[in-house]
Design a protein around this motif. Structure first.
Motif, PDB file in Angstrom:
ATOM      1  N   PRO A 152      43.097  58.857 -37.182  1.00 35.63           N
ATOM      2  CA  PRO A 152      42.622  58.804 -35.791  1.00 35.63           C
ATOM      3  C   PRO A 152      42.601  60.171 -35.112  1.00 35.63           C
ATOM      4  O   PRO A 152      41.657  60.490 -34.375  1.00 35.63           O
ATOM      5  CB  PRO A 152      43.627  57.859 -35.113  1.00 35.63           C
ATOM      6  N   VAL A 206      35.312  54.713 -33.320  1.00 36.98           N
ATOM      7  CA  VAL A 206      36.535  53.912 -33.177  1.00 36.98           C
ATOM      8  C   VAL A 206      36.457  52.640 -34.014  1.00 36.98           C
ATOM      9  O   VAL A 206      37.381  52.308 -34.771  1.00 36.98           O
ATOM     10  CB  VAL A 206      36.776  53.572 -31.694  1.00 36.98           C
ATOM     11  N   SER A 207      35.346  51.922 -33.901  1.00 35.31           N
ATOM     12  CA  SER A 207      35.229  50.642 -34.605  1.00 35.31           C
ATOM     13  C   SER A 207      35.162  50.825 -36.115  1.00 35.31           C
ATOM     14  O   SER A 207      35.734  50.027 -36.867  1.00 35.31           O
ATOM     15  CB  SER A 207      33.998  49.876 -34.114  1.00 35.31           C
ATOM     16  N   THR A 254      36.622  53.170 -37.837  1.00 34.24           N
ATOM     17  CA  THR A 254      37.980  53.472 -38.287  1.00 34.24           C
ATOM     18  C   THR A 254      38.821  52.204 -38.370  1.00 34.24           C
ATOM     19  O   THR A 254      39.513  51.957 -39.363  1.00 34.24           O
ATOM     20  CB  THR A 254      38.651  54.470 -37.336  1.00 34.24           C
ATOM     21  N   LEU A 255      38.745  51.386 -37.331  1.00 29.37           N
ATOM     22  CA  LEU A 255      39.524  50.148 -37.316  1.00 29.37           C
ATOM     23  C   LEU A 255      39.075  49.195 -38.425  1.00 29.37           C
ATOM     24  O   LEU A 255      39.913  48.555 -39.079  1.00 29.37           O
ATOM     25  CB  LEU A 255      39.377  49.462 -35.950  1.00 29.37           C
ATOM     26  N   PHE A 292      40.469  50.396 -41.826  1.00 30.01           N
ATOM     27  CA  PHE A 292      41.880  50.025 -41.946  1.00 30.01           C
ATOM     28  C   PHE A 292      42.034  48.523 -42.174  1.00 30.01           C
ATOM     29  O   PHE A 292      42.888  48.084 -42.953  1.00 30.01           O
ATOM     30  CB  PHE A 292      42.648  50.439 -40.691  1.00 30.01           C
ATOM     31  N   LEU A 293      41.218  47.737 -41.493  1.00 27.61           N
ATOM     32  CA  LEU A 293      41.282  46.281 -41.660  1.00 27.61           C
ATOM     33  C   LEU A 293      40.923  45.883 -43.083  1.00 27.61           C
ATOM     34  O   LEU A 293      41.550  44.987 -43.666  1.00 27.61           O
ATOM     35  CB  LEU A 293      40.336  45.605 -40.660  1.00 27.61           C
TER      36      LEU A 293
END
Length: 264
Positions: A96, A123-124, A126-127, A130-131
């Motif tokens: 991040p 942002v999305s 990256t999330l 990770f998900l």
């Protein structure tokens, strides 16, 4: 031609010499590397490289026959493999901040509507990555290893090599992380006008076939991991179509409001 900046140009007066851009880029890269280094130093102290590898190997070790252990076929593997995992974990934790440095470098050269386009995507994405990695580690690995061990003959003692396991884990993490980026790809294609939302809907059947083909190529030759990758990809494609309609509506440039966008 007038040399005065257009009063409606949001970027007027923000131009920088090329050398200043290079210096800022260098500073941003140094900060990103320092952040990764600091996280790596903390992880080296606690929980330590060995403990990190134990955490990564836990889904496989839990399904090995009683008394079986993992092995190292190279002299330096017990040192290099945990160190690689430590650096990988440090990079993921610091990601991040690294992406923020990228954003801070490019943001001054973007218009306001472009910032509304780029920042949510950074942002999305990256999330979602990770998900995808978490989904693979916590849900897929356990099912895959249990399925594989159920087929192992009783005469075989499983003793996986730690380097081979690291390569397998990296491949699976990358496959699931990228697979969970499907909504981002769908949104970007629709927002750039490459394909309309209606076309994306009509391509649904082709994408389902492509998802199963991709899953068969990048995952081990077992049904569990292939279904675990293909089914989320299909569901995320639907999420991408839904998100594309909202994203296009809220990220239009001032001159695009009156133009007909992609058909919803």
């Amino acid at each position: 031609m007038s040399k005065h900046p257009d009063p409606e140009d949001e970027l007027a007066g923000t131009e920088q010499p090329f050398v200043e851009h290079l210096m800022e880029l260098r500073d941003r890269l140094v900060r990103a590397v320092v952040a990764v280094g600091l996280v790596a130093a903390v992880l080296f102290v606690w929980p330590g490289p060995g403990r990190l590898y134990d955490l990564l190997a836990a889904p496989l070790v839990a399904h090995l026959p009683q008394g079986s252990t993992m092995i190292a076929t190279s002299v330096i593997s017990p040192f290099m493999v945990p160190l690689k995992i430590l650096l990988l974990a440090a990079f993921l934790i610091a990601l991040p901040f690294v992406l923020y440095q990228v954003w801070a470098f490019v943001a001054p050269g973007l218009y306001s509507h472009e910032k509304r386009l780029v920042l949510p995507l950074v942002v999305s994405s990256t999330l979602l990555f990770f998900l995808g990695v978490a989904f693979c580690y916590f849900l897929v690995f356990g099912q895959v290893f249990a399925f594989i061990q159920s087929f192992a003959p009783k005469s075989i003692t499983a003793a996986p090599d730690i380097e081979a396991y690291l390569g397998f884990v990296m491949t699976m993490f990358l496959a699931f992380g990228l697979a969970f980026e499907v909504p981002i790809a769908v949104v970007v294609l629709a927002r750039l006008g490459v394909v309309s939302v209606d076309k994306l809907k009509s391509f649904r059947g082709y994408f389902i076939v492509a998802a199963f083909v991709i899953a068969a190529i990048v995952t081990p030759p077992d049904v569990v991991s292939q279904l675990a990758l293909a089914i989320p990809m299909c569901l995320l494609y639907e999420v991408g179509i839904w998100a594309a309609r909202l994203f296009i509506r809220h990220t239009q440039a001032p001159g695009e409001e009156g133009r007909p966008g992609p058909t919803a």
